[in-house]
Design an enzyme around this catalytic site. Structure first.
Site, PDB file in Angstrom:
ATOM      1  N   CYS A   1      16.854 -24.802  -1.779  1.00 42.99           N
ATOM      2  CA  CYS A   1      15.518 -25.103  -2.317  1.00 42.99           C
ATOM      3  C   CYS A   1      15.172 -24.236  -3.518  1.00 42.99           C
ATOM      4  O   CYS A   1      14.481 -24.672  -4.425  1.00 42.99           O
ATOM      5  CB  CYS A   1      14.462 -24.931  -1.234  1.00 42.99           C
ATOM      6  SG  CYS A   1      14.447 -23.277  -0.543  1.00 42.99           S
TER       7      CYS A   1
ATOM      8  N   GLU B   1       6.619 -25.307   3.550  1.00 41.91           N
ATOM      9  CA  GLU B   1       7.622 -24.704   2.658  1.00 41.91           C
ATOM     10  C   GLU B   1       8.372 -25.854   2.010  1.00 41.91           C
ATOM     11  O   GLU B   1       9.184 -26.511   2.647  1.00 41.91           O
ATOM     12  CB  GLU B   1       8.595 -23.826   3.472  1.00 41.91           C
ATOM     13  CG  GLU B   1       7.937 -22.785   4.353  1.00 41.91           C
ATOM     14  CD  GLU B   1       7.297 -21.650   3.548  1.00 41.91           C
ATOM     15  OE1 GLU B   1       7.639 -21.476   2.373  1.00 41.91           O
ATOM     16  OE2 GLU B   1       6.443 -20.945   4.120  1.00 41.91           O
TER      17      GLU B   1
HETATM   18  P1  NAD Z   1      12.960 -33.859   4.483  1.00 41.54           P
HETATM   19  O1  NAD Z   1      11.587 -33.788   3.961  1.00 41.54           O
HETATM   20  O2  NAD Z   1      13.704 -35.145   4.365  1.00 41.54           O
HETATM   21  O3  NAD Z   1      12.998 -33.464   6.035  1.00 41.54           O
HETATM   22  C1  NAD Z   1      12.429 -32.293   6.543  1.00 41.54           C
HETATM   23  C2  NAD Z   1      12.066 -32.496   7.991  1.00 41.54           C
HETATM   24  O4  NAD Z   1      11.070 -33.502   8.087  1.00 41.54           O
HETATM   25  C3  NAD Z   1      13.217 -32.931   8.878  1.00 41.54           C
HETATM   26  O5  NAD Z   1      13.150 -32.229  10.107  1.00 41.54           O
HETATM   27  C4  NAD Z   1      12.967 -34.412   9.088  1.00 41.54           C
HETATM   28  O6  NAD Z   1      13.428 -34.890  10.345  1.00 41.54           O
HETATM   29  C5  NAD Z   1      11.462 -34.517   8.998  1.00 41.54           C
HETATM   30  N1  NAD Z   1      11.022 -35.804   8.436  1.00 41.54           N
HETATM   31  C6  NAD Z   1      11.643 -36.545   7.488  1.00 41.54           C
HETATM   32  N2  NAD Z   1      10.941 -37.657   7.225  1.00 41.54           N
HETATM   33  C7  NAD Z   1       9.837 -37.618   8.018  1.00 41.54           C
HETATM   34  C8  NAD Z   1       8.719 -38.488   8.211  1.00 41.54           C
HETATM   35  N3  NAD Z   1       8.614 -39.624   7.527  1.00 41.54           N
HETATM   36  N4  NAD Z   1       7.787 -38.126   9.118  1.00 41.54           N
HETATM   37  C9  NAD Z   1       7.901 -36.987   9.808  1.00 41.54           C
HETATM   38  N5  NAD Z   1       8.938 -36.133   9.672  1.00 41.54           N
HETATM   39  C10 NAD Z   1       9.900 -36.439   8.799  1.00 41.54           C
HETATM   40  O7  NAD Z   1      13.702 -32.660   3.747  1.00 41.54           O
HETATM   41  P2  NAD Z   1      15.225 -32.297   3.741  1.00 41.54           P
HETATM   42  O8  NAD Z   1      16.000 -33.364   3.057  1.00 41.54           O
HETATM   43  O9  NAD Z   1      15.658 -31.898   5.117  1.00 41.54           O
HETATM   44  O10 NAD Z   1      15.201 -30.973   2.836  1.00 41.54           O
HETATM   45  C11 NAD Z   1      15.224 -31.032   1.447  1.00 41.54           C
HETATM   46  C12 NAD Z   1      13.913 -30.646   0.828  1.00 41.54           C
HETATM   47  O11 NAD Z   1      13.379 -29.509   1.470  1.00 41.54           O
HETATM   48  C13 NAD Z   1      14.045 -30.241  -0.644  1.00 41.54           C
HETATM   49  O12 NAD Z   1      12.946 -30.726  -1.350  1.00 41.54           O
HETATM   50  C14 NAD Z   1      14.019 -28.727  -0.604  1.00 41.54           C
HETATM   51  O13 NAD Z   1      13.583 -28.124  -1.798  1.00 41.54           O
HETATM   52  C15 NAD Z   1      13.066 -28.484   0.515  1.00 41.54           C
HETATM   53  N6  NAD Z   1      13.335 -27.187   1.121  1.00 41.54           N
HETATM   54  C16 NAD Z   1      12.398 -26.218   0.993  1.00 41.54           C
HETATM   55  C17 NAD Z   1      12.637 -24.971   1.524  1.00 41.54           C
HETATM   56  C18 NAD Z   1      11.636 -23.864   1.415  1.00 41.54           C
HETATM   57  O14 NAD Z   1      11.791 -22.895   2.139  1.00 41.54           O
HETATM   58  N7  NAD Z   1      10.647 -23.938   0.545  1.00 41.54           N
HETATM   59  C19 NAD Z   1      13.834 -24.724   2.200  1.00 41.54           C
HETATM   60  C20 NAD Z   1      14.750 -25.747   2.310  1.00 41.54           C
HETATM   61  C21 NAD Z   1      14.498 -26.982   1.780  1.00 41.54           C
END
Ligand code: NAD
Length: 457
Positions: free
Chosen positions: A245, A211
C-alpha cells in the site's frame, strides 16, 4: 433469522462483560500465548505466504512475522504504563479538582484485513485490539486463503472462541458481519470498499479506523544521491512485487538527473533479481489473474526503460520502469499496486506540489534530496499519511510512529502505542474535591459576572 455471526457476537459480548479482558495480566498472557504460537509456527506462516503469492521466506519473515512480533513485544513491555490513568491539568477556575483520562476498551472489535501483507495486516490490529482489552472478531482476506486458514488455526489455538475468533470468507461473509453492531471496526483495504465499510458502520454509529491506499508519489530532486536513491526506491517498489500500500506508486524526477537515475535503476534491478527475475526466488507473484490482467494492460503505455515481460501462467510481471508517462495515461488513473513504476520529469518543485494537491491525499510520499529547505517545504506544504526522506516504506516499520492515511487514504492510525489508543476509549473523569466548594458557579449570580469578565480580560 439470527445469523451465526450474530451468535458469535453475542458470545463475545458476554465474554467481554465478564471483565476478564480488563485485567492487564490477562491481556499480557494472551499476547504471550500469541507470540509463542507465531514463533512456533513461523515456518508454516512462511509456507502459507509462499503458496498464496510466491512470497519468499526472507520477505515474509522481515515484513510480516517480525512486524507482528515487534508489535507484541512492544505491547507486553509497555502495557502497564499505557493503561495507567493519565493525569491532566485542571484550570484554576475549577478549584479544587483533579482530572484524569482512563483508557477503557470499546468491547468487541471487528478487524477486516487485506491480502497483500496478509499476516501482519491482520495480526497487528488484532494485537492492538487485545492489548487495549477488547474481544475481537477477525475477517482476513479471502484472496490469500492459505494465510487466512492458518491464522484461523493460530487464533483458535491461542484463544477461546468467545474471546477472539477468525471468520473466514469474502464479500458475502463480510456483508453479513457488517449488519451486526460492533463497538469498533478496523479495516484495511481499498478506498472503494472502505466507503462500504464506513456506510455500514454509520448505521450503528460504530467508530472506525480505515487504512486505505492511493497513489503515493516519489520525488527525486537534482541534489539526490542517485545510486542510493535508485537502490532504495527499487527496493520499496519491487518488494512484494509492488503489492504494497505504501510502495512508491510513481516517480517524479528532476530533468537534470533523470537519465542517470534510470540507468542506476536498471543496474539495481539486475543486482537484486539477476538476468531473469522470473527465476529469482526472491521475487514474488501477482495475487490473481484479475490483478495480473489489470497490471499487464499498463505495459503497453509510454516507453519501457527496463522490464515489460509478463507470464499469465505463473502470474509473473517483471520489475518494470516506464518513461514518457503523463497524468492522462491509464496507469496514472488508479493505484498501480504492482511492479510497474511510471516516470515523469519536473523542473520546478512548486509545480510538483501543485500537481499532487490536485489529486487525492496520498497514503505515503517519498522525497529524495540533500536540500534541507526543500525537505522542509515538502513536509510542510503537502498533506499525506506519512513518508520518508531519502528512503521508502521504512516509516511503517517504526512502531514509535503512527501509521495511517489522511483524506481518501485513511482515517485513524495504529502501530505501537497508537494502536493501544486507537482501540481504547479515552474516558475523561473530573474529580471534584469535597474540601472546599466556592460559591462562584451557583445562582444567584448577582455580581459574579463582573468577576468572570475580569478573569477573561
Ligand atoms: P479490498 O478492498 O478488495 O478488500 C479488503 C477487505 O474487504 C477484504 O477482507 C475483503 O474480503 C473485504 N471486502 C471486499 N469487498 C467487500 C465488499 N463489497 N463488502 C464488504 N467487504 C468487502 O482490498 P485488497 O485488494 O485486499 O487490498 C488492496 C487495497 O488495500 C489497496 O488499495 C491498498 O493500498 C490497500 N491497503 C492499505 C493498507 C494500509 O495499511 N493503508 C495496507 C494494505 C493494503
Amino acid at each position: 433469522m439470527v445469523s451465526d455471526y450474530h451468535k458469535i457476537l453475542e458470545q463475545t459480548r458476554e465474554f467481554f462483560l465478564t471483565g476478564k479482558t480488563k485485567d492487564v495480566e490477562f491481556r499480557i498472557n494472551s499476547l504471550k500465548k500469541l507470540r509463542q504460537t507465531i514463533t512456533k509456527r513461523n515456518q508454516e506462516i512462511m509456507g502459507a505466504l509462499e503458496k498464496d503469492f510466491g512470497k519468499c521466506e526472507f520477505e515474509t519473515f522481515a515484513t510480516e512475522i517480525m512486524s507482528s512480533l515487534d508489535e507484541i513485544n512492544m505491547a507486553i513491555r509497555n502495557l502497564h504504563s499505557w493503561v495507567k490513568p493519565r493525569k491532566v491539568r485542571t484550570p484554576l477556575i475549577h478549584f479544587k479538582a483533579s482530572s484524569r483520562i482512563y483508557y477503557e476498551p470499546f468491547g468487541t472489535v471487528l478487524v477486516i484485513s487485506a491480502w497483500n501483507y496478509p499476516f501482519q495486516l491482520t495480526m497487528n490490529p488484532l494485537i492492538g485490539a487485545l492489548a487495549a482489552g477488547n474481544c475481537c472478531i477477525v475477517k482476513p482476506s479471502e484472496m490469500s486463503p492459505n494465510t487466512s486458514k492458518l491464522m484461523a488455526e493460530i487464533v483458535a489455538e491461542c484463544f477461546p472462541e468467545d474471546y477472539c475468533t477468525v471468520v473466514e470468507g469474502g464479500v458475502e461473509e463480510t456483508t453479513l458481519l457488517l449488519k451486526e453492531k460492533f463497538d469498533f471496526i478496523h479495516y484495511t483495504g481499498s478506498t472503494r470498499v472502505g466507503k462500504i465499510i464506513a456506510r455500514a458502520a454509520a448505521e450503528h454509529l460504530t467508530p472506525v479506523a480505515l487504512e486505505m491506499g492511493g497513489k503515493s508519489p516519489c520525488i527525486v530532486d537534482k541534489t539526490a544521491d542517485i545510486e542510493i536513491s535508485a537502490r532504495r526506491i527499487a527496493w520499496g517498489k519491487f518488494m512484494n512485487a509492488g503489492q504494497t500500500c505504501v510502495a512508491p506508486d510513481y516517480l517524479i524526477v528532476h530533468r537534470d538527473v533523470k537519465d542517470a537515475l534510470l540507468k542506476a535503476f536498471k543496474e539495481r534491478i539486475h543486482n537484486f533479481y539477476g538476468d531473469e527475475p522470473e527465476q529469482s526466488s526472491d521475487y514474488c507473484r501477482i495475487i490473481n489473474q484479475k490483478h495480473f490482467d489489470r497490471l499487464s494492460s499498463f505495459l503497453d503505455q509510454g516507453t519501457i526503460i527496463t522490464g515489460g515481460k509478463a507470464n499469465r501462467e505463473n502470474l509473473y510481471i517483471e520489475p518494470t520502469i516506464i518513461d514518457d508517462i503523463t497524468w492522462n495515461d491509464p496507469v496514472m488513473q488508479e493505484e498501480i499496486f504492482g511492479p510497474i513504476l511510471p516516470v515523469m520529469e519536473y523542473q520546478d518543485l512548486t509545480a510538483v506540489i501543485d500537481m499532487i494537491h490536485s489529486h487525492e491525499k496520498p497514503l505515503a510520499l517519498y522525497f529524495f534530496s540533500k536540500n534541507k529547505k526543500d525537505q522542509k517545504k515538502i513536509i510542510h506544504d503537502v498533506s499525506f499519511g506519512g513518508g520518508c526522506i531519502n528512503t521508502t516504506i521504512l516509516h511503517t516499520g517504526n512502531p514509535y510512529l503512527p501509521f495511517g492515511g489522511v483524506g481518501n487514504s485513511g482515517i485513524g492510525n495504529y502501530h505501537g502505542k497508537w494502536s493501544f489508543e486507537t482501540f481504547s476509549h479515552p474516558k475523561s473523569i473530573f474529580d471534584k474535591s469535597l474540601m472546599v466548594d466556592p460559591k462562584l458557579p451557583y445562582p444567584p449570580y448577582g455580581h459574579k459576572l463582573k468577576f468572570l469578565k475580569m478573569m477573561y480580560r
